[in-house]
Design a protein around this motif. Structure first.
Motif, short mmCIF file in Angstrom:
data_model
loop_
_atom_site.label_atom_id
_atom_site.label_comp_id
_atom_site.label_asym_id
_atom_site.label_seq_id
_atom_site.Cartn_x
_atom_site.Cartn_y
_atom_site.Cartn_z
N PHE A 86 11.64 -7.18 0.07
CA PHE A 86 12.26 -6.07 0.81
C PHE A 86 11.78 -4.73 0.26
N GLY A 87 11.73 -4.62 -1.07
CA GLY A 87 11.27 -3.38 -1.68
C GLY A 87 9.82 -3.10 -1.36
N LEU A 88 8.97 -4.15 -1.36
CA LEU A 88 7.56 -3.94 -1.04
C LEU A 88 7.38 -3.53 0.41
N THR A 89 8.18 -4.10 1.30
CA THR A 89 8.12 -3.69 2.71
C THR A 89 8.51 -2.22 2.86
N ALA A 90 9.57 -1.81 2.15
CA ALA A 90 9.99 -0.41 2.20
C ALA A 90 8.93 0.50 1.58
N ALA A 91 8.34 0.09 0.45
CA ALA A 91 7.30 0.89 -0.18
C ALA A 91 6.08 1.02 0.71
N THR A 92 5.72 -0.06 1.39
CA THR A 92 4.58 0.00 2.30
C THR A 92 4.87 0.93 3.48
N SER A 93 6.10 0.94 3.95
CA SER A 93 6.47 1.88 5.02
C SER A 93 6.28 3.32 4.56
N ALA A 94 6.68 3.60 3.30
CA ALA A 94 6.49 4.95 2.77
C ALA A 94 5.01 5.27 2.61
N LEU A 95 4.22 4.29 2.22
CA LEU A 95 2.77 4.50 2.08
C LEU A 95 2.12 4.74 3.44
N LEU A 96 2.55 4.02 4.46
CA LEU A 96 2.01 4.23 5.80
C LEU A 96 2.28 5.65 6.28
N ALA A 97 3.48 6.15 6.01
CA ALA A 97 3.79 7.52 6.39
C ALA A 97 2.93 8.51 5.61
N ARG A 98 2.72 8.25 4.30
CA ARG A 98 1.93 9.17 3.49
C ARG A 98 0.46 9.19 3.93
N VAL A 99 -0.09 8.04 4.30
CA VAL A 99 -1.49 8.03 4.72
C VAL A 99 -1.67 8.76 6.05
N ASP A 100 -0.57 8.88 6.83
CA ASP A 100 -0.61 9.64 8.08
C ASP A 100 -0.21 11.09 7.88
N GLY A 101 -0.10 11.53 6.60
CA GLY A 101 0.21 12.93 6.32
C GLY A 101 1.67 13.27 6.43
N ARG A 102 2.56 12.30 6.34
CA ARG A 102 3.99 12.53 6.42
C ARG A 102 4.67 11.94 5.19
N ARG A 103 5.93 12.22 5.08
CA ARG A 103 6.70 11.70 3.94
C ARG A 103 7.91 10.95 4.46
N LEU A 104 8.07 9.71 3.99
CA LEU A 104 9.21 8.87 4.38
C LEU A 104 10.09 8.68 3.15
N PRO A 105 11.26 9.31 3.12
CA PRO A 105 12.15 9.13 1.96
C PRO A 105 12.53 7.67 1.76
N ALA A 106 12.98 7.35 0.55
CA ALA A 106 13.30 5.96 0.22
C ALA A 106 14.37 5.39 1.14
N ARG A 107 15.39 6.21 1.47
CA ARG A 107 16.46 5.69 2.33
C ARG A 107 15.92 5.34 3.71
N ALA A 108 15.07 6.18 4.27
CA ALA A 108 14.48 5.87 5.57
C ALA A 108 13.53 4.68 5.46
N ALA A 109 12.85 4.53 4.33
CA ALA A 109 11.97 3.37 4.14
C ALA A 109 12.76 2.07 4.12
N TRP A 110 13.95 2.10 3.50
CA TRP A 110 14.78 0.89 3.51
C TRP A 110 15.25 0.57 4.92
N ALA A 111 15.57 1.61 5.70
CA ALA A 111 15.97 1.38 7.09
C ALA A 111 14.84 0.75 7.88
N ARG A 112 13.62 1.22 7.65
CA ARG A 112 12.47 0.63 8.35
C ARG A 112 12.27 -0.82 7.90
N ALA A 113 12.40 -1.09 6.59
CA ALA A 113 12.23 -2.46 6.09
C ALA A 113 13.27 -3.40 6.69
N ALA A 114 14.50 -2.87 6.88
CA ALA A 114 15.54 -3.71 7.48
C ALA A 114 15.19 -4.11 8.91
N ARG A 115 14.33 -3.33 9.57
CA ARG A 115 13.91 -3.66 10.94
C ARG A 115 12.69 -4.56 10.96
#
Length: 732
Positions: A86-115
């Motif tokens: 779950f943590g790796l999925t959330a971290a990857t979501s944050a990395l995907l946002a960063r590579v697109d020039g955006r920032r995904l906070p940890a709380r939003a990354a957990w929400a994305r991982a839950a989906r």
């Protein structure tokens, strides 16, 4: 304003290290669920498996493979794998946002991982399979090195070949590809050459393998450096912290490499729906602290582990373990102010002595003689030792055996235990323990048939024992000179002071014969007032079976009383071959709570211990309790009675797995087994080297020897000194 894909085409995505650790979100998104699961699941698993655990050198260790231990370990592994997935999925979501020039906070990354439950399940399954494969390879390396090396090479080749499939991971987390299409895109990724400046050797395969190998080497070096630290309260903190932090850093970094590889091969944003889950569109805004917040979170369960190990709320056995060169079949261990002293003797072959301090031991040194020796703790914190010494006569056919006593003070032991043993060193000590030597007695002998005073067989003609727990030390000795048949002289020296600078001697002629002697052939315990002492003496029967046991009591004025005890314990349980090699039988004697002798005996060929609780000083009557050993093996009987007045019995099996049997009452009618070490390689060795005592704080001290055998290597000998952290090693 240029969008992220245009910027990426012009300048390329940020480097993987910057993506992973330039902002706190990726590592923090991974760390929180992993740390929470490690703390909660680790605590629950430890509680479930507490009966099968011990704490060795401040680190938890499994001593038995019971169902509860298996369930606890399996539950912990699965929960931790799911949390890390779950943590790796959330971290990857944050990395995907960063590579697109955006920032995904940890709380939003957990929400994305839950989906993305599918991605979480895939990550958990892959991590469990990878852990199982690595465990299997490590086991093969330890038991079958050649097969293990072959398996490791095959595994490395498989990882190199399949590495591009890792680029399917960011596509699965982004939700833009089904699993089949994502794997296909990952497998085709090496064909899309991006230039050597974009990736190492222009290939995602080499980028991933290079990252894994380089970080793995760094982790191994750091782990090796951590292993050189002496054991202490920091041991569980360093161990758990290194495991959690290194796992997190490697996984997040590899995920960043995969995300960057996917971004290099895509002209469109990797997360087209990132705005729906709270991504911040300001590319310039990044969190503070980089990877430090995530590392701090991961260290929290490590600090908690250190606190729990130090407090030991489960009351599991805790002890320090020090490796020694070997522990021969007839050892003795006693405490002194600076730690413990071990004498290890192989009848007529070798005799060594060394000093230990909890988890470390000084250099091994030879005793002054290969003949029987004995040691006891002295009142001043030092050690009192007694040894039979061969003295050459006028010619080869004559000589004498001297019984010498040495008192070693704490200062002498402290200096001696650290002195160099190198040959030719000016400060190297002489053989044996330091201190002034005094001769108690000398027995003349005449030899025939090419024998001499230095013959190895002389060791079976004598024994010695020392006790210093009464008002003053006492030294018991027995000798059967060559040519005397079974006629022997049993002597008891009552020392005049703690150093035994002088003594009063009383002797008794007895019939005694034994094919070889060990630490339990003769034992002695002094009365509290110092006016008398009781001795156990083991005698060989003519047919070789059984070990007739006598308790001999003597007073300072020379009065002797002899009682014969039935030590048979029923029929022999060993087969004939084992019985012929059983030289570890014998008896030990201690003082009970009422001052009367208590004797633990094992007959030759039997794995049943008999405990005699004497009703009076001479043991005219006794309560006998048979103690079936917790770990069946024919070894030296080893027990002590601490200040609680209850016996504590040591047992050991063929694989050198050790347990203490803590008696609940003085007669040991009820008892509790306390396993200390376990899970040794089954059928891989044997042991006869075993000794047990307690120090001045009632902490058990154990010496354990083992002989390891392997099909691909010659047999090896090893030894361990165990120093418990509490009385009865945590047992009741």
């Amino acid at each position: 304003m240029q969008d992220s894909s245009t910027t990426r085409r012009m300048f390329g995505p940020a480097r993987a290290v910057s993506l992973a650790f330039g902002d706190p979100s990726p590592l923090l998104a991974y760390a929180v669920p992993s740390a929470l699961a490690a703390a909660v699941a680790g605590g629950v698993a430890t509680t479930v498996a507490a009966d099968d655990l011990s704490i060795v050198n401040h680190a938890p260790a499994l001593v038995a493979a019971s169902p509860s231990a298996f369930v606890g370990a399996a539950a912990f592994t699965v929960v931790l794998a799911l949390a890390q997935a779950f943590g790796l999925t959330a971290a990857t979501s944050a990395l995907l946002a960063r590579v697109d020039g955006r920032r995904l906070p940890a709380r939003a990354a957990w929400a994305r991982a839950a989906r993305r439950p599918g991605a979480v399940a895939i990550a958990a399954a892959v991590s469990l399979v990878a852990a199982s494969v690595l465990l299997l390879v490590s086991i093969l390396l330890s038991v079958q090195p050649v097969l293990g090396i072959v398996a490791a090479i095959v595994l490395l080749i498989a990882v190199i070949v399949l590495a591009p499939l890792a680029l399917a991971w960011p596509l699965l987390v982004a939700g833009t590809h089904p699993i089949g299409a994502a794997l296909a895109a990952g497998w085709r990724s090496p064909r899309a050459f991006q230039g050597r400046a974009a990736e190492p050797l222009g290939s995602p395969r080499f980028a991933l393998v290079f990252t894994a190998v380089s970080t793995g080497i760094i982790v191994l070096v750091i782990g090796w450096l951590a292993s050189t630290l002496p054991p202490g309260w920091w041991t569980p903190v360093v161990t758990a912290g290194l495991a959690l932090v290194s796992t997190a850093v490697v996984q997040v970094l590899l995920s960043a490499v995969a995300v960057r590889g996917a971004a290099l091969r895509s002209d469109a944003p990797l997360t087209p729906d990132e705005g729906a889950v709270g991504a911040e569109r300001s590319p310039a805004r990044t969190g503070r602290g980089g990877m430090l917040p995530g590392v701090a979170v991961l260290l929290a369960p490590a600090v908690l582990a250190g606190a729990l190990v130090a407090l030991n709320p489960w009351q599991v056995p805790a002890f320090a373990a020090a490796d020694v060169h070997r522990v021969w079949t007839s050892p003795q261990i006693v405490g002194w102010q600076g730690g413990s002293v071990l004498i290890s003797r192989l009848g007529g072959e070798d005799a060594t002595v060394r000093a230990c301090d909890d988890d470390a031991c000084g250099p091994v040194r030879e005793m002054a003689s290969i003949l029987p020796s004995a040691i006891a703790s002295a009142d001043d914190g030092g050690v009192l030792s007694a040894s039979w010494i061969p003295v050459e006569g006028a010619d080869d056919s004559s000589g004498s055996f001297e019984l010498r006593v040495t008192h070693s003070s704490t200062e002498q032991l402290a200096e001696w235990s650290t002195m160099s043993e190198a040959s030719g060193s000016h400060d190297a000590p002489e053989r044996g323990l330091p201190g002034e030597v005094r001769t108690l007695s000398s027995v003349e002998a005449v030899f025939e048939g090419g024998n001499s005073v230095f013959a190895r067989s002389n060791e079976s003609r004598m024994a010695v024992a020392v006790d210093s727990r009464g008002a003053l030390p006492v030294i018991a000795s027995v000798i059967r000179p060559p040519g005397s048949g079974d006629d022997a002289t049993l002597a008891l020296d009552f020392c005049a002071d703690a150093e035994c600078s002088s003594s009063a001697r009383t002797e008794l002629s007895v019939e005694w014969a034994l094919s070889t002697t060990n630490a339990t052939t003769l034992d002695v315990v002094a009365a509290e007032d110092g006016g008398s002492a009781a001795m156990t003496l083991v005698q060989r029967e003519a047919d070789g079976y059984g070990s007739p046991l006598r308790l001999l009591t003597a007073t300072v004025d020379g009065a002797w009383t002899v009682e014969t005890l039935d030590a048979s314990g029923g029929d022999a349980t060993a087969d004939q071959a084992q019985n012929d090699l059983d030289f570890a039988y014998g008896a030990q004697v201690e003082r009970g709570a009422d001052g009367s002798p208590v004797i633990l005996s094992r007959a030759r060929g039997s794995d049943v211990l008999r405990l005699f609780s004497c009703a009076d000083e001479v043991c005219a009557d006794a309560v006998v309790t048979e103690v079936a050993q917790h770990l069946a093996f024919l070894h030296i009987p080893a027990f002590v009675i601490d200040t609680s007045g209850r016996p504590l019995i040591g047992t050991i099996d063929r694989d050198a797995n050790v347990a203490l049997v803590s008696c609940d009452d003085e007669a040991c009618r009820d008892r509790t087994a306390v396993p200390l070490t376990g899970l040794g390689p089954s059928g891989a060795g044997s042991t006869g080297g075993f000794a047990l005592s307690v120090d001045d704080r009632d902490r058990p001290l154990l010496a354990v020897g083992a002989r390891r055998s392997a099909s691909t290597a010659p047999s090896s000998f090893e030894g361990t000194i165990l120093t418990c952290a509490a009385a009865r090693c945590g047992g009741s």
